[in-house]
Enzyme design. Structure first.
Site, PDB file in Angstrom:
ATOM      1  N   ASP A  98      -7.460  -3.453  14.203  1.00 32.32           N
ATOM      2  CA  ASP A  98      -8.837  -3.832  13.808  1.00 32.32           C
ATOM      3  C   ASP A  98      -8.816  -4.989  12.807  1.00 32.32           C
ATOM      4  O   ASP A  98      -9.811  -5.291  12.164  1.00 32.32           O
ATOM      5  CB  ASP A  98      -9.572  -2.623  13.201  1.00 32.32           C
ATOM      6  CG  ASP A  98      -8.876  -2.118  11.937  1.00 32.32           C
ATOM      7  OD1 ASP A  98      -9.398  -1.159  11.320  1.00 32.32           O
ATOM      8  OD2 ASP A  98      -7.812  -2.678  11.573  1.00 32.32           O
ATOM      9  N   GLU A 139      -9.730  -2.120   5.107  1.00 31.08           N
ATOM     10  CA  GLU A 139     -10.408  -1.795   6.356  1.00 31.08           C
ATOM     11  C   GLU A 139     -11.596  -2.713   6.620  1.00 31.08           C
ATOM     12  O   GLU A 139     -12.104  -3.366   5.700  1.00 31.08           O
ATOM     13  CB  GLU A 139     -10.891  -0.340   6.295  1.00 31.08           C
ATOM     14  CG  GLU A 139      -9.786   0.666   6.011  1.00 31.08           C
ATOM     15  CD  GLU A 139      -8.838   0.852   7.194  1.00 31.08           C
ATOM     16  OE1 GLU A 139      -8.475  -0.159   7.829  1.00 31.08           O
ATOM     17  OE2 GLU A 139      -8.455   1.987   7.495  1.00 31.08           O
ATOM     18  N   ASP A 153       0.821  -1.205   0.000  1.00 26.64           N
ATOM     19  CA  ASP A 153       0.000   0.000   0.000  1.00 26.64           C
ATOM     20  C   ASP A 153       0.859   1.260   0.000  1.00 26.64           C
ATOM     21  O   ASP A 153       2.089   1.205   0.144  1.00 26.64           O
ATOM     22  CB  ASP A 153      -0.913  -0.002   1.239  1.00 26.64           C
ATOM     23  CG  ASP A 153      -0.206  -0.560   2.484  1.00 26.64           C
ATOM     24  OD1 ASP A 153      -0.888  -1.117   3.344  1.00 26.64           O
ATOM     25  OD2 ASP A 153       1.011  -0.451   2.578  1.00 26.64           O
ATOM     26  N   HIS A 182      -7.215  -5.279  10.004  1.00 27.98           N
ATOM     27  CA  HIS A 182      -7.110  -5.018   8.561  1.00 27.98           C
ATOM     28  C   HIS A 182      -5.762  -5.499   8.039  1.00 27.98           C
ATOM     29  O   HIS A 182      -4.756  -5.401   8.734  1.00 27.98           O
ATOM     30  CB  HIS A 182      -7.333  -3.538   8.253  1.00 27.98           C
ATOM     31  CG  HIS A 182      -6.227  -2.620   8.611  1.00 27.98           C
ATOM     32  ND1 HIS A 182      -6.327  -1.649   9.582  1.00 27.98           N
ATOM     33  CD2 HIS A 182      -4.964  -2.525   8.146  1.00 27.98           C
ATOM     34  CE1 HIS A 182      -5.190  -0.975   9.679  1.00 27.98           C
ATOM     35  NE2 HIS A 182      -4.346  -1.503   8.820  1.00 27.98           N
TER      36      HIS A 182
HETATM   37  N1  LIG Z   1      -1.136  -0.203   5.875  1.00 26.61           N
HETATM   38  C1  LIG Z   1      -0.368  -0.628   7.034  1.00 26.61           C
HETATM   39  C2  LIG Z   1      -0.462  -2.124   7.131  1.00 26.61           C
HETATM   40  O1  LIG Z   1       0.167  -2.713   6.001  1.00 26.61           O
HETATM   41  C3  LIG Z   1       0.232  -2.570   8.423  1.00 26.61           C
HETATM   42  O2  LIG Z   1       0.198  -3.990   8.500  1.00 26.61           O
HETATM   43  C4  LIG Z   1      -0.507  -1.958   9.584  1.00 26.61           C
HETATM   44  C5  LIG Z   1       0.056  -2.447  10.918  1.00 26.61           C
HETATM   45  O3  LIG Z   1       1.087  -1.619  11.337  1.00 26.61           O
HETATM   46  P1  LIG Z   1       2.022  -2.050  12.575  1.00 26.61           P
HETATM   47  O4  LIG Z   1       2.843  -3.189  12.048  1.00 26.61           O
HETATM   48  O5  LIG Z   1       2.805  -0.828  12.865  1.00 26.61           O
HETATM   49  O6  LIG Z   1       1.118  -2.465  13.689  1.00 26.61           O
HETATM   50  O7  LIG Z   1      -0.366  -0.528   9.492  1.00 26.61           O
HETATM   51  C6  LIG Z   1      -0.891   0.038   8.297  1.00 26.61           C
HETATM   52  O8  LIG Z   1      -2.266  -0.027   8.345  1.00 26.61           O
END
Ligand SMILES: N[C@@H]1[C@@H](O)[C@H](O)[C@@H](COP(=O)(O)O)O[C@@H]1O
Length: 296
Positions: A141, A148, A72, A143
């Site tokens: 959440d 989402e 992303d 995702h």
């Molecule tokens: N788009 C990114 C995801 O790809 C990632 O997995 C998520 C979790 O982030 P973290 O690993 O910092 O908890 O954050 C964002 O939403």
């Protein structure tokens, strides 16, 4: 679907990085047949990337014939903005390894026509024969990428509006100011991730325990998009103890028992898993009296 439980985020990262290294070595990529690797951002993969950089520095692995696709990118952040996912990936991985820049694919969040950019991205993935291994993380959440809650489980790469919880969670990268967090992103779809031949998701921390519970013990649910992994033929979640806090004791014991069998037979963190699992199941088939586990 396999659930690998490790003590802490550091051992989750080491296991995951080692697994990726072994899969690339076993694949033995060439220019004609590259290893196509899907990658996430966020804090979860940072230590994985640090290990992969170290493996590359020690020449234990090369990325010359590895092609990457990131999950992303924010819409509207210039590529060189310190919080763009382009900057994140080059700072944490790409500028430290021997990857060919033309093999790096990250969505362009500043494209003139965002829908066209998303279509182009899907076509690029198809052109290289699909993704061999998609590494992902999740939000609190549940995702995956920026899919989402409520996302279609067959979705493809597209523009997504970020949920308020995601904006809140990501504000930590923008000085804690939610107003600075982009509200739109380009993201691969749930379907795009699940089309990969293998999916690995890193889930660490108590703040993701409910998401792991929903995914493991409550089945496929578009309000917890990581749960799509339950329908994947070759998927693995690597988590730490804190992330298991909302699982039933028997669930944790069951998945740990699978690993105990593997550890006794093949050795801990033995990452030639494809071979090891087949020899495990062969051990089963030989009606080994000691082991009556079937490896999922
Ligand atoms: N788009 C990114 C995801 O790809 C990632 O997995 C998520 C979790 O982030 P973290 O690993 O910092 O908890 O954050 C964002 O939403």
């Amino acid at each position: 679907m396999r659930l690998i439980i490790r003590q802490d985020p550091e051992s989750v990262a080491y296991y995951t990085a080692n697994y990726i290294k072994q899969r690339i070595l076993e694949f033995n990529p060439t220019a004609e047949r590259p290893f196509v690797l899907g990658l996430p951002t966020g804090s979860s993969p940072i230590t994985v990337y640090r290990h992969l950089v170290e493996f590359n520095r020690k020449k234990e692995i090369s990325f010359q014939h590895v092609v990457t696709f990131n999950m992303d990118e924010y819409v509207g952040l210039p590529r060189d903005h310190p919080e763009s996912y382009h900057s994140f990936m080059f700072n944490h991985l790409f500028k430290h390894i021997d990857i060919n820049p033309k093999n790096i694919h990250i969505l362009n969040g500043c494209a003139e026509e965002l829908d066209k950019e998303c279509t182009r991205y899907e076509e690029e993935i198809k052109k290289v024969g699909g993704i061999e291994l998609f590494l992902g993380g999740i939000g609190p959440d549940g995702h995956i990428a920026f899919n989402e809650p409520g996302s279609s489980m067959n979705s493809r790469t597209r523009v997504k509006t970020l949920a308020y919880e995601t904006v809140l969670a990501n504000a930590r990268f923008f000085g804690g100011d939610v107003n600075k967090v982009p509200k739109l992103a380009l993201t691969v779809g749930v379907g795009t991730v699940m089309d990969a031949r293998e999916v690995i998701v890193i889930i660490t921390g108590a703040h993701k325990a409910i998401a792991l519970n929903k995914c493991i013990e409550e089945g496929v649910n578009h309000m917890w998009t990581v749960s799509a992994i339950q329908m994947h033929p070759s998927a693995m979640i690597v988590c730490d103890e804190d992330a298991t806090l909302e699982l039933h004791v028997k669930t944790v014991r069951y998945f740990k028992s699978i690993e105990q069998v593997q550890e006794q037979l093949i050795g801990r963190d033995n990452i030639g898993l494809k071979g090891s699992i087949s020899s495990l199941s062969k051990m089963n088939q030989d009606n080994n009296p000691h082991y009556n586990y079937s490896i999922q």
